[in-house]
Design an enzyme around this catalytic site. Structure first.
Site, PDB file in Angstrom:
ATOM      1  N   HIS A  27      41.580  44.625  46.813  1.00  0.00           N
ATOM      2  CA  HIS A  27      41.041  43.307  46.996  1.00  0.00           C
ATOM      3  C   HIS A  27      41.181  42.611  48.481  1.00  0.00           C
ATOM      4  O   HIS A  27      42.477  43.088  48.848  1.00  0.00           O
ATOM      5  CB  HIS A  27      41.673  42.187  46.144  1.00  0.00           C
ATOM      6  CG  HIS A  27      41.212  40.956  46.202  1.00  0.00           C
ATOM      7  ND1 HIS A  27      40.860  40.147  46.971  1.00  0.00           N
ATOM      8  CD2 HIS A  27      40.036  40.285  44.922  1.00  0.00           C
ATOM      9  CE1 HIS A  27      40.230  39.150  46.715  1.00  0.00           C
ATOM     10  NE2 HIS A  27      39.818  39.140  45.433  1.00  0.00           N
ATOM     11  N   ARG A  79      36.833  31.941  49.567  1.00  0.00           N
ATOM     12  CA  ARG A  79      35.538  32.357  50.325  1.00  0.00           C
ATOM     13  C   ARG A  79      34.300  31.779  49.754  1.00  0.00           C
ATOM     14  O   ARG A  79      33.541  31.258  50.411  1.00  0.00           O
ATOM     15  CB  ARG A  79      35.617  33.924  50.701  1.00  0.00           C
ATOM     16  CG  ARG A  79      36.515  34.217  51.752  1.00  0.00           C
ATOM     17  CD  ARG A  79      36.478  35.711  51.658  1.00  0.00           C
ATOM     18  NE  ARG A  79      37.199  36.301  50.797  1.00  0.00           N
ATOM     19  CZ  ARG A  79      36.915  37.435  50.062  1.00  0.00           C
ATOM     20  NH1 ARG A  79      35.716  38.152  50.304  1.00  0.00           N
ATOM     21  NH2 ARG A  79      37.599  37.732  49.004  1.00  0.00           N
TER      22      ARG A  79
END
Ligand SMILES: Cc1cc2nc3c(=O)[nH]c(=O)nc-3n(C[C@H](O)[C@H](O)[C@H](O)COP(=O)(O)OP(=O)(O)OC[C@H]3O[C@@H](n4cnc5c(N)ncnc54)[C@H](O)[C@@H]3O)c2cc1C
Ligand code: SF4
Ligand code: SF4
Ligand code: FES
Lengths: 257, 645
Positions: free
Chosen positions: B250, B270
Site C-alpha cells: 500500500h 486521497r
C-alpha cells in the site's frame, strides 16, 4: 533517536494466583506500552501472555490496566510517563485471570447474546432502506465500539461486585440496547419487543448511577453515559420515576454552564 | 497415545473475519451444522481494520455505474491476470451482498436522499465505496458477528441451545487439515490458546478463511494474525497456491515513529482530496502516469482538482492511480532524494479541506496521527511510505464454488483465496470479495457436506499433528520430528529471533522492488531459517504461551515466504504487485500464465499453467486498442479471428 531503560512491574500468574514481577527494559522513541511488552517477550520472558492483534487501536484486544487505569496497551505512549516512573501493568480486574495479562472475558459474550438482534422492518427489501444521515448518526456513534471491554472493567457496579454480574449487562451492552432502540428502522416494537423496558428490567439499567467512569476510559471517546445511558433512562422514565435521571440532568446542565 | 477430544460438525469454517462469518451464516442457512474457529477473540479479526469502504456498483451516487464498469475496473487494476469469472461474479453480486448487510442492522453513511453513500477510490471509475467514516471494516465485521449471534438466538428459541447449529470456537488455532483414507477432507486439528489442549473437529467440508500473510514482512499494515496459516494449511493438505508473487504494498503507511511504521493511512485520504508532494513541494504523481492509463488521468493539477466537483467533464488526479503505481512512484521519489525527513513523502489534507471536514470524514486518521505521532493532520502534512498490505496470490479455487483445486471438501474464500484480484487489488474490492465468495464458499461447502460424502479421521494423522505441535517443547532432544540427527545439531533457537530475521529478509530481498540475485539470496536464507526452525525451543507450559504460538506459526510463514520468493524469481516481468528492476516492463506473453506452488516433499515445486481464455462477451466490454495493451499475441489473434467474421 534516544533510548533509555524503563522499570516495569508486570503481573505474572494464573487463576491460582500470582505476583508483580520487576523488569528493566529498553525503550525507544515513540514507543507504546505494547512495544515494551513485546520486547520483554522477545528478550526476557518469551511466555509472557498478552492479547493483541492490530497494534493500531482498532481491534480492542490489548486491554489491561496501566498504573491501575484501564487502557489499551497499544495506544498508550511511553512518553506519557516520566523516565524514572515505575510502570505497573496488570490484567483487567473485573474479569477472571487466565494467565498474566490475559483475562477471561466470556462474561461479555454471554451478555451480548442476551440482547435481541436488530429486527428488520417488514416489507422493506434489501436495497430499499432509506435513512437520513442525521437519523443514523446517534447509533453510528455507538457502533464505533471496538469491544475492548474497558468500560465493563471500570464500571463499579461489577468491578468489585461479582454478585451483580448476573443482573447487569454493563455499559457496553446497555449501549447496544440504546443503539438498536435509536436505529431508525429497527422494528422491535412492531414485533412486540420493548427495548427500553428490557434495558431496565432485564439488563440492569437501574444499577447504573451515571458516574461516567465508563465514558472516561473509552478509547473511542464514545459518550456512553450522556448519549446512550441517560437518554435511555429518560425514556424509561416516561413510565417510571427515576431520581437519578433528574440528578443526571442537573449535573449535566451545571457542567454546561 | 495422546488423548484428543473430538466433535462432529457438517462444515468447519477456519476464520471469523468477513469471509469466514459470511460463509458460516450461509452454511447454517443451507442446513449445515457449522463450527467457526478463530485464532483470536470473536469480533477481533483483521477485517475490523479495513477503513475506506466496500466496493459495489449500487449507482447511488453516480447513476451510470453498473457491474460491467466495476468488472472493467477490476480487470484493469489486476492487469488482466484476474480469474475473470470471479471478477464477473464479484461485480454482479456485490450490491446484493451490501444491501443484505442493512437488513442485518448495518448503518452505512447516507446520501442526501437516504441511500447508502459511496466514495471515490483509486482505480474505480465512479464513486463506488460504501463506507462508514473510515471504519467500514468494523461495521462489516460487527454486523456479521451480530447476525451470527442473532441466528444463535433463533436457534435457542427453537431448540433451547445457542450453539447446536452455529458455534464459534474462539482462540483456537488450526494447525492441520485432516483427510480420510481417500484424500478427502475429514476435519481439522487445533489447539486452544487458553489451555493448550488439543481438539479435533470432524467434518466433511472445511472452509479456509484465514486472511493474509503480511506478518512475514517487517513493514506491514497487517495484524498479528496474518501469518499465512490458511495458505500453508492448503499447501500441506495438497492444494496448490496460485500467483504468490503478487503482494500489494500500500502506498501510504505511517513512517514515523519507528514503532508504528507500516500502520495504514487509508486511501480515502486521497479519495477525498488529499495530495502527495515531495520535499520540493511538487505533486509528483503527475510524472508517473503509465501509458496504459494516460487517457484516464488528469494532466494538470487544475483538471485534477476540478474532478472532485465535476467528474463527468474532468479526469481524475493521478494520486488515485492503482496502488502499485503510487507505491512505486513514492519509492522512486525517496530514492531520488526527494523524500520527507523520515524517509517517506508528504500526504497533505490540511491545505485542501477545512479542519472540521477532515475530522468528520477521516476521524480515525485524525485520531491515529494525533495519538501515535503527535501530528495534527488538520494543520500539517502526514509523512507516508509503502507498507506490505495484502496478498493477491492464494489458494487456487474454482470461481463458482470456491472449492480448492485438488482436495475434495476443502474450500477457500477471502484474502486466503487467489485469483480474484489478478496482479493487483483495487481498494474496496476486498470487503466485497469477502461477502461474495464467503457466501459462495459457505453455500457450496454445505451442499457438499450434506451430500453424504467423506470418511473418517485417520488416527495416525492426529498423532502426527499432536507431535508436531508439541515439538517446540522438546526440540533439543529431537523428540518431535522425523528428521535426521544432523539437521537437529545446533543450539536451540528462539522463535522471536527467527521471525524477525524472516521479516527482514522478505522486506529487504522480496519487497516492493525485486532483483534476481536478491530473491535467490532470500531463498537461501529461508532454507537456512527452516533448518534452524526445527530447533526452535520454547519455555514454559502450554497454557496461553505466545512463544509457543509463534513457534507454530513460523512453519507457515516460512512456507509462504518461500512461495512468494520462488514465484517472484520465476516471473520475469513487472505486473501489478510484482515489480522487477531487471524486467521493468509488463510482458504480454506472461498475461495468460499462472504460477502454481505445491508442496513437494520438504520443498516447494513451481508449475506454469495457462489461464482459461476470457469469455468473448466479457472481452467485448473493452475497446480493441485497450485489449491490445494487455493480451498476449496469440490471444489477440484468436480474438480478431473471432470478431472479424
Ligand atoms: C489497515 C487495513 C485497511 C484495509 N482497508 C480495506 C478497505 O477499506 N477495503 C477493503 O476492501 N479492504 C481493505 N483491507 C483489506 C481487508 O481488510 C482484508 O483483506 C480482509 O479483511 C480479509 O478478510 P478475511 O475474512 O479474508 O480474513 P480476516 O478478517 O483476517 O480473518 C481471518 C480469520 O482467520 C482466523 N485464523 C487465521 N489463521 C487461523 C488458524 N490457523 N486457525 C484458526 N483461525 C485462524 C483469524 O483469527 C481470523 O478470525 C484493509 C486491510 C488493512 C490491513
Ligand atoms: S455511568 Fe453507569 S455504566 Fe458507566 S461506569 Fe458509571 S455506573 Fe457504570
Ligand atoms: S464502549 Fe468504548 S470502552 Fe466500552 S467496549 Fe466499546 S470501545 Fe471499549
Ligand atoms: S492491539 Fe488492537 S487495539 Fe490494541
Amino acid at each position: 533517536m534516544s533510548t533509555y531503560d524503563a522499570r516495569f512491574r508486570v503481573w505474572r500468574g494464573d487463576a491460582d494466583g500470582g505476583e508483580l514481577t520487576d523488569y528493566t527494559v529498553e525503550v525507544h522513541d515513540g514507543e507504546v506500552v505494547l512495544d515494551v511488552v513485546h520486547r520483554l517477550q522477545a528478550t526476557q520472558t518469551p511466555d509472557l501472555a498478552v492479547r493483541w492483534n492490530c497494534k493500531a487501536g482498532k481491534c480492542g484486544s490489548c486491554s489491561a490496566e496501566i498504573n491501575g487505569r484501564p487502557r489499551l496497551l497499544c495506544m498508550t505512549r511511553m512518553s506519557v510517563f516520566t523516565r524514572d516512573e515505575v510502570i505497573t501493568v496488570t490484567p483487567m480486574r473485573a474479569f477472571p485471570v487466565v494467565r498474566d495479562l490475559v483475562t477471561d472475558v466470556s462474561f461479555n459474550y454471554a451478555k451480548a447474546r442476551e440482547i435481541p438482534a436488530f429486527v428488520p422492518p417488514a416489507g422493506v427489501g434489501p436495497g430499499e432502506y432509506r435513512m437520513r444521515q442525521e437519523d443514523v448518526e446517534r447509533s453510528q456513534e455507538f457502533r464505533k465500539c471496538i469491544e475492548c471491554f474497558l468500560c465493563q472493567d471500570t464500571c463499579h457496579v461489577v468491578r468489585d461486585h461479582e454478585e451483580n454480574k448476573e443482573a447487569f449487562a454493563g455499559p457496553r451492552f446497555l449501549m447496544r440496547v440504546a443503539e438498536l432502540d435509536m436505529h431508525p428502522l429497527d422494528a422491535a416494537e412492531e414485533a412486540g419487543l420493548d427495548r427500553r423496558r428490557t434495558a431496565q428490567e432485564e439488563h440492569g439499567l437501574g444499577y447504573c448511577n451515571i458516574t461516567k467512569c465508563c465514558t472516561e476510559v473509552c478509547p473511542e471517546s464514545i459518550h456512553i453515559t450522556d448519549n446512550a445511558l441517560i437518554p435511555m433512562k429518560e425514556r424509561v422514565v416516561d413510565r417510571k420515576y427515576d431520581p437519578l435521571v433528574w440528578l443526571g440532568n442537573t449535573i449535566r446542565r451545571r457542567k454546561a454552564t | 497415545m495422546t488423548h484428543v477430544e473430538r466433535e462432529q460438525w457438517d462444515v468447519v469454517v477456519v476464520g471469523a473475519g468477513g469471509a469466514g462469518l459470511r460463509a458460516a451464516i450461509e452454511a447454517r442457512r443451507a442446513g449445515a451444522r457449522t463450527a467457526v474457529i478463530c485464532k483470536s477473540l470473536f469480533g477481533k479479526a483483521h477485517t475490523v481494520m479495513a477503513e475506506g469502504g466496500i466496493a459495489a456498483s449500487m449507482a447511488n451516487v453516480h447513476p451510470q455505474d453498473d457491474w460491467k464498469t466495476h468488472f472493467r475496473d477490476t480487470m484493469r487494476g489486476g492487469k488482466f491476470l484476474n480469474q475473470w469469472r470471479m471478477a464477473e461474479l464479484h461485480a454482479q453480486e456485490a450490491p446484493e451482498r451490501v444491501w443484505e448487510l442493512e437488513t442485518w442492522g448495518a448503518l452505512f453513511d447516507r446520501t442526501p436522499d437516504g441511500r447508502i453513500s459511496q466514495r471515490n477510490f483509486g482505480g474505480h471509475e465512479y464513486p463506488r465505496l460504501a463506507h462508514v467514516g473510515d471504519r467500514t471494516g468494523l461495521e462489516l465485521l460487527r454486523t456479521l458477528q451480530q447476525r451470527s449471534v442473532g441466528l444463535q438466538q433463533e436457534d435457542h428459541r427453537e431448540t433451547g441451545d445457542h450453539e447446536g447449529r452455529l458455534k464459534v470456537f474462539q482462540e483456537f488455532t488450526v494447525t492441520r487439515i485432516l483427510k480420510d483414507g481417500d484424500g478427502r477432507v475429514s476435519g481439522v486439528f487445533c489447539y486452544e490458546r487458553e489451555s493448550g489442549r488439543f481438539l479435533v473437529l470432524e467434518a466433511p467440508a472445511v472452509v479456509l478463511a484465514t486472511g493474509g500473510i503480511g506478518k512475514s514482512f517487517k513493514v506491514t499494515s497487517n495484524s498479528w494474525e496474518y501469518t499465512g496459516d490458511g495458505h500453508a494449511l492448503a499447501l500441506i493438505a495438497g492444494a496448490p497456491l496460485v500467483n504468490m508473487e503478487f503482494v500489494q504494498f500500500h502506498p501510504t503507511g505511517m513512517v514515523w515513529p519507528p514503532s508504528v511504521k507500516g500502520i495504514l493511512v487509508t486511501e480515502s485520504v486521497r479519495g477525498d482530496g488529499g495530495v502527495l508532494r515531495n520535499s520540493e513541494g511538487r505533486r509528483f504523481m503527475f510524472d508517473y502516469v503509465p501509458d496504459v492509463f494516460k487517457e484516464k488521468y488528469a494532466e494538470t493539477e487544475e483538471e485534477g482538482d476540478r474532478w472532485y466537483e465535476d467528474p463527468d467533464h474532468n479526469r481524475r488526479p493521478p494520486e488515485l492511480l492503482p496502488r502499485d503505481e503510487v507505491a512505486r512512484a513514492i519509492n522512486s521519489e525517496v530514492k531520488a532524494g526527494r523524500g520527507s525527513p523520515h524517509g517517506g513523502v508528504f500526504l497533505d489534507v490540511s491545505t485542501r479541506m477545512p479542519a472540521e471536514t477532515i475530522k468528520r470524514r477521516l476521524p480515525s486518521m485524525y485520531h491515529q496521527f494525533k495519538e501515535l505521532a503527535d501530528v495534527d493532520i488538520t494543520a500539517e502534512a502526514m509523512e507516508v511510505g509503502p507498507t506490505c498490505h495484502y496478498v493477491m496470490g492464494g489458494v487456487n479455487v474454482d470461481s463458482e464454488t470456491a472449492a480448492t483445486v485438488g482436495v475434495p471438501g476443502l474450500f477457500a474464500a477471502g484474502e486466503v483465496a487467489g485469483g480474484m484480484h489478478g496482479s493487483n487489488r483495487l481498494g474496496g474490492n476486498s470487503l466485497s470479495d469477502l461477502l461474495v465468495f464467503g457466501r459462495r464458499a459457505g453455500l457450496y461447502a454445505a451442499q457438499y457436506a450434506l451430500s453424504g460424502v467423506g470418511g473418517g479421521i485417520v488416527a495416525d494423522d492426529v498423532e502426527a499433528a499432536a507431535a508436531e505441535a508439541l515439538a517446540p517443547f522438546g526440540s533439543v532432544s529431537g523428540a518431535g520430528g522425523d528428521h535426521g540427527p544432523e539437521e537437529d545439531a545446533g543450539p536451540p533457537e528462539n522463535p522471536y529471533t527467527l521471525h524477525q530475521e524472516l521479516q527482514q529478509t522478505m522486506n529487504d530481498l522480496v519487497g516492493i522492488i525485486r532483483r534476481e540475485g536478491e530473491m535467490a539470496e532470500a531463498l537461501d536464507r529461508i532454507a537456512a531459517l527452516r533448518a534452524r526452525a526445527r530447533r526452535v525451543t520454547v519455555e514454559g507450559h502450554r497454557q496461553f504461551n505466545p512463544g509457543w504460538h509463534l513457534a507454530l506459526d513460523l512453519r507457515n510463514m516460512l512456507l509462504v515466504g518461500e512461495c512468494v520468493a520462488l514465484a517472484a524469481l520465476e516471473r520475469t516481468e513487472s505486473r501489478g504487485g510484482h515489480t522487477r528492476e531487471d524486467y521493468p516492463a509488463m510482458d504480454r506473453a506472461w498475461r495468460p500464465v499462472n504460477l502454481l506452488c505445491r508442496l513437494d516433499g520438504d520443498g516447494i515445486a513451481l508449475e506454469r499453467t495457462r489461464t482459461e481464455p476470457v469469455r468473448p462477451d466479457l472481452l467485448a466490454l473493452f475497446e480493441q486498442d485497450e485489449l491490445a495493451k494487455y493480451l498476449a499475441e496469440d490471444e489477440l489473434e484468436g480474438l480478431e479471428g473471432g470478431h472479424g467474421a
